[in-house]
Structure formats: C-alpha cells, structure tokens
Design a protein around this motif. Sequence first.
Motif, PDB file in Angstrom:
ATOM      1  N   ALA A  42       0.832  -1.210   0.000  1.00 59.36           N
ATOM      2  CA  ALA A  42       0.000   0.000   0.000  1.00 59.36           C
ATOM      3  C   ALA A  42       0.866   1.258   0.000  1.00 59.36           C
ATOM      4  CB  ALA A  42      -0.928  -0.001   1.215  1.00 59.36           C
ATOM      5  N   MET A  43       1.956   1.236   0.754  1.00 56.35           N
ATOM      6  CA  MET A  43       2.859   2.391   0.783  1.00 56.35           C
ATOM      7  C   MET A  43       3.456   2.623  -0.607  1.00 56.35           C
ATOM      8  SD  MET A  43       2.790   3.454   3.944  1.00 56.35           S
ATOM      9  CE  MET A  43       4.243   4.373   4.308  1.00 56.35           C
ATOM     10  N   ALA A  44       3.858   1.559  -1.281  1.00 55.79           N
ATOM     11  CA  ALA A  44       4.424   1.702  -2.622  1.00 55.79           C
ATOM     12  C   ALA A  44       3.367   2.189  -3.612  1.00 55.79           C
ATOM     13  CB  ALA A  44       5.015   0.374  -3.083  1.00 55.79           C
ATOM     14  N   LEU A  45       2.157   1.680  -3.512  1.00 58.34           N
ATOM     15  CA  LEU A  45       1.083   2.102  -4.416  1.00 58.34           C
ATOM     16  C   LEU A  45       0.702   3.572  -4.211  1.00 58.34           C
ATOM     17  CD1 LEU A  45      -1.207  -1.056  -4.362  1.00 58.34           C
ATOM     18  CD2 LEU A  45       0.048  -0.143  -6.323  1.00 58.34           C
ATOM     19  N   PRO A 103      -1.930   8.182  -5.432  1.00 61.00           N
ATOM     20  CA  PRO A 103      -2.098   8.924  -4.184  1.00 61.00           C
ATOM     21  C   PRO A 103      -3.557   9.186  -3.813  1.00 61.00           C
ATOM     22  CG  PRO A 103      -1.274  10.352  -5.923  1.00 61.00           C
ATOM     23  CD  PRO A 103      -1.245   8.953  -6.454  1.00 61.00           C
ATOM     24  N   ASP A 104      -4.424   9.267  -4.811  1.00 60.14           N
ATOM     25  CA  ASP A 104      -5.837   9.488  -4.505  1.00 60.14           C
ATOM     26  C   ASP A 104      -6.459   8.290  -3.806  1.00 60.14           C
ATOM     27  OD1 ASP A 104      -5.291   8.314  -7.060  1.00 60.14           O
ATOM     28  OD2 ASP A 104      -7.404   8.531  -7.592  1.00 60.14           O
ATOM     29  N   VAL A 105      -5.934   7.110  -4.038  1.00 61.89           N
ATOM     30  CA  VAL A 105      -6.469   5.899  -3.421  1.00 61.89           C
ATOM     31  C   VAL A 105      -5.729   5.550  -2.128  1.00 61.89           C
ATOM     32  CG1 VAL A 105      -6.909   3.417  -3.755  1.00 61.89           C
ATOM     33  CG2 VAL A 105      -7.166   5.005  -5.679  1.00 61.89           C
ATOM     34  N   ALA A 125      -0.165   6.113   8.103  1.00 62.90           N
ATOM     35  CA  ALA A 125       0.689   5.025   8.581  1.00 62.90           C
ATOM     36  C   ALA A 125       2.042   5.554   9.031  1.00 62.90           C
ATOM     37  CB  ALA A 125       0.864   3.966   7.485  1.00 62.90           C
ATOM     38  N   ILE A 126       2.587   6.487   8.278  1.00 63.24           N
ATOM     39  CA  ILE A 126       3.870   7.084   8.659  1.00 63.24           C
ATOM     40  C   ILE A 126       3.722   7.830   9.980  1.00 63.24           C
ATOM     41  CG2 ILE A 126       5.573   8.849   8.032  1.00 63.24           C
ATOM     42  CD1 ILE A 126       5.009   7.971   5.057  1.00 63.24           C
ATOM     43  N   ALA A 168      13.054  -3.244   5.190  1.00 59.43           N
ATOM     44  CA  ALA A 168      12.113  -4.373   5.192  1.00 59.43           C
ATOM     45  C   ALA A 168      11.678  -4.693   3.769  1.00 59.43           C
ATOM     46  CB  ALA A 168      10.901  -4.051   6.064  1.00 59.43           C
ATOM     47  N   LEU A 169      11.411  -3.665   2.983  1.00 56.20           N
ATOM     48  CA  LEU A 169      11.056  -3.875   1.583  1.00 56.20           C
ATOM     49  C   LEU A 169      12.207  -4.577   0.851  1.00 56.20           C
ATOM     50  CD1 LEU A 169       9.009  -3.459  -0.693  1.00 56.20           C
ATOM     51  CD2 LEU A 169      10.015  -1.198  -1.052  1.00 56.20           C
TER      52      LEU A 169
END
Length: 191
Positions: free
Chosen positions: A108-111, A116-118, A126-127, A163-164
Amino acid sequence: MVRPVDVARRAELLEGTMRYAAEHGIAGLSLRPLAAALGTSSRMLVHYFGTKEELVARALTAARPDIPELLDARREAGETPAGIAASLWRDLTTGGERKPRTRLLLEAMALALTQPDVYGKFAAEAIEAWVTPLARVLREAGHRRRDAVARATVLVSGLRGLALDRYLTGDRQRTDDAARHVIRAATGLTP
C-alpha cells in the motif's frame, strides 16, 4: 427497506479481506474473486462496506498494529529506544502472523506513489502512526522535540525501506547489518 448491517459478519469479512489481500495483493484486487473466496457475493461486500476502496482502506487500517500500545508495552518492560527499534525491525521482518500484514502495508505504501488518490491518505497516516510515538520515546530518552522527530523519521523510513529490500531480495544478513546501522544512527545507541 435497507437491511441492517450484521456487525459480526462485517468484522469476519474484513478479516477475510485482509488475509486475502495479504496473499493476493491489492493492486489488482477485484470484488468478484474476493467475494467468492470469502463465500459471499460482491453485492454483499458493497452492502457492508460501500465501495471496494472503502473495503480496502478498512482492511489496510485493520492490518496496521496499534503502535502506541506496542511501544508502551516495550517501554514498560524497560526496553531502551535502541531496543524498541530493534524489536520493531524484528516485527517487520520475521515470519509468522505479522509477515503477510507487513507485506500488505508495504504494498500500500508503494502504491501510494502512483495512486495517491487511493492510497495517499493511508500512507501518510501510517507514517504518522509510527513517527509520533517513536518521537515521544526518543524525547523521553533526552532528545529535543525536533531532533526526536527527525530520528523517529530515520527509524521509520529506514527500517521500512530495509524491510522492503529484505522481502524483495531475501538477504537477511545484509539487511540486518544495515538495520543495526540505522538504529545506531537514529538512536545514538547500539541495540
């Protein structure tokens, strides 16, 4: 007449959605295959959650741990900021129950970069959910407010990136070594 929402069933569907999304990803998530996997219909998912986007947003929120609670428990156990950061690293990278959820959150962070709208709001929340309580821990350890926020940002962003890297490459030794450097730089202490 609108049918009332069965709260227990909605919670069950949300948990199932989170597990399904962790296994199959969210980038191409479609309601029909999800509904089939959950033993329901796409119409019922819409009844319970309104839209696919709302369902995914709720599943992502449910996947995120209660960070203040985790950090408070570790502080009460006497862990130092470096120890707390090392625990965070282990939580992000060890297998078991947390691994699928962590992978889902990383996706989700990468997406959020391209959609960004989603996913942007979720990513920002989250950050913030990690930085704010970690900054509090670092302030309690003696760092000034601005410095504590910067150090918490280094921890959150650095460990998330590592982690990624770990999930993509499988290189445990290199990422563990790098995580120790990030923790030492951010806290000023060795875990």
